[in-house]
Write an enzyme that holds these catalytic residues in place. Sequence first.
Site, PDB file in Angstrom:
ATOM      1  N   ASP A 217       0.856  -1.183   0.000  1.00 34.01           N
ATOM      2  CA  ASP A 217       0.000   0.000   0.000  1.00 34.01           C
ATOM      3  C   ASP A 217       0.890   1.231   0.000  1.00 34.01           C
ATOM      4  O   ASP A 217       1.961   1.207  -0.588  1.00 34.01           O
ATOM      5  CB  ASP A 217      -0.942  -0.030   1.213  1.00 34.01           C
ATOM      6  CG  ASP A 217      -2.280   0.639   0.927  1.00 34.01           C
ATOM      7  OD1 ASP A 217      -2.274   1.824   0.546  1.00 34.01           O
ATOM      8  OD2 ASP A 217      -3.325  -0.014   1.081  1.00 34.01           O
ATOM      9  N   GLY A 239       4.482  -0.441  -4.058  1.00 37.56           N
ATOM     10  CA  GLY A 239       3.623   0.344  -3.192  1.00 37.56           C
ATOM     11  C   GLY A 239       3.067   1.526  -3.948  1.00 37.56           C
ATOM     12  O   GLY A 239       3.337   1.716  -5.142  1.00 37.56           O
ATOM     13  N   HIS A 240       2.288   2.340  -3.268  1.00 32.21           N
ATOM     14  CA  HIS A 240       1.598   3.459  -3.907  1.00 32.21           C
ATOM     15  C   HIS A 240       2.312   4.781  -3.742  1.00 32.21           C
ATOM     16  O   HIS A 240       1.721   5.832  -3.974  1.00 32.21           O
ATOM     17  CB  HIS A 240       0.175   3.580  -3.334  1.00 32.21           C
ATOM     18  CG  HIS A 240      -0.644   2.334  -3.500  1.00 32.21           C
ATOM     19  ND1 HIS A 240      -1.803   2.115  -2.796  1.00 32.21           N
ATOM     20  CD2 HIS A 240      -0.453   1.225  -4.270  1.00 32.21           C
ATOM     21  CE1 HIS A 240      -2.314   0.926  -3.140  1.00 32.21           C
ATOM     22  NE2 HIS A 240      -1.496   0.377  -4.026  1.00 32.21           N
ATOM     23  N   GLY A 241       3.559   4.756  -3.277  1.00 31.00           N
ATOM     24  CA  GLY A 241       4.302   5.990  -3.128  1.00 31.00           C
ATOM     25  C   GLY A 241       3.875   6.739  -1.874  1.00 31.00           C
ATOM     26  O   GLY A 241       3.407   6.155  -0.896  1.00 31.00           O
TER      27      GLY A 241
END
Length: 248
Positions: A217, A239-241
């Site tokens: 995430d 992941g989403h940064g």
Amino acid sequence: MSMFQILFVTFLHYFSVSILAANTTYNVLSYGATANGKSDCTKAFEAAWGAACASSSPATIYVPRGRYILGNAYFDGSTCKNNAITIQIDGTLSAPSDYNAIGNNVHWLKFIRVTGVSIRGGTLDGLGPNLWACKASGKKCPQGATSLAFLNSNKLSINGLTSINSQMFHIVVHECRDANLQNIKIFAPDESPNTDGIHIGRSSGVSITNSRIATGDDCISVSPGTSNLFVQNVACGPGHGISIGSLG
């Protein structure tokens, strides 16, 4: 022996005593912890915390090499006399194999209302895969627990900690002031759900540097009420940064 020699020896004695008093170490093994990866060590860790808190001098809680099983552990600083506790971890802290043991609580390892706590080294293993598999199957499962949470706390330092396979968020800093996180390593598979690396909420003066976050995430998630956040040299992915509120 001259008067000068007597005074000098006396000074050395009291100086040595004061140094020892100022660096008291509380080894979790002395409080009943067993590094065999089988025994529940929760009470031993909480007892070591209680002893360090009872001292008004700087103290170190030492976790030797080995694997320590911990259930939900609660470290309360509201009555702590000590504002300089270092937790030196040379081993691995592991969640119980049954994800239900911690999965129905919000946090696995929780520090609340502490001041001047430092964590050095060590690995946290949340043993998340079995819970993720349960969620993927559509069965009724616990929500899962954050591996490490600091709540309503000040003057924090985390250096060299590794967190793997947290059930949910790896590290949470909520309603805290002056927190320095550096050389952090976080790992979870890219398909692991809700495993944010570091979550910051309603906090100020937080610094995250020289870290590697690979998770399923957000690498770092920032919720409302956060100010003076500094992030530098942090490698993200998978992941989403970095997410601020709902903005990626």
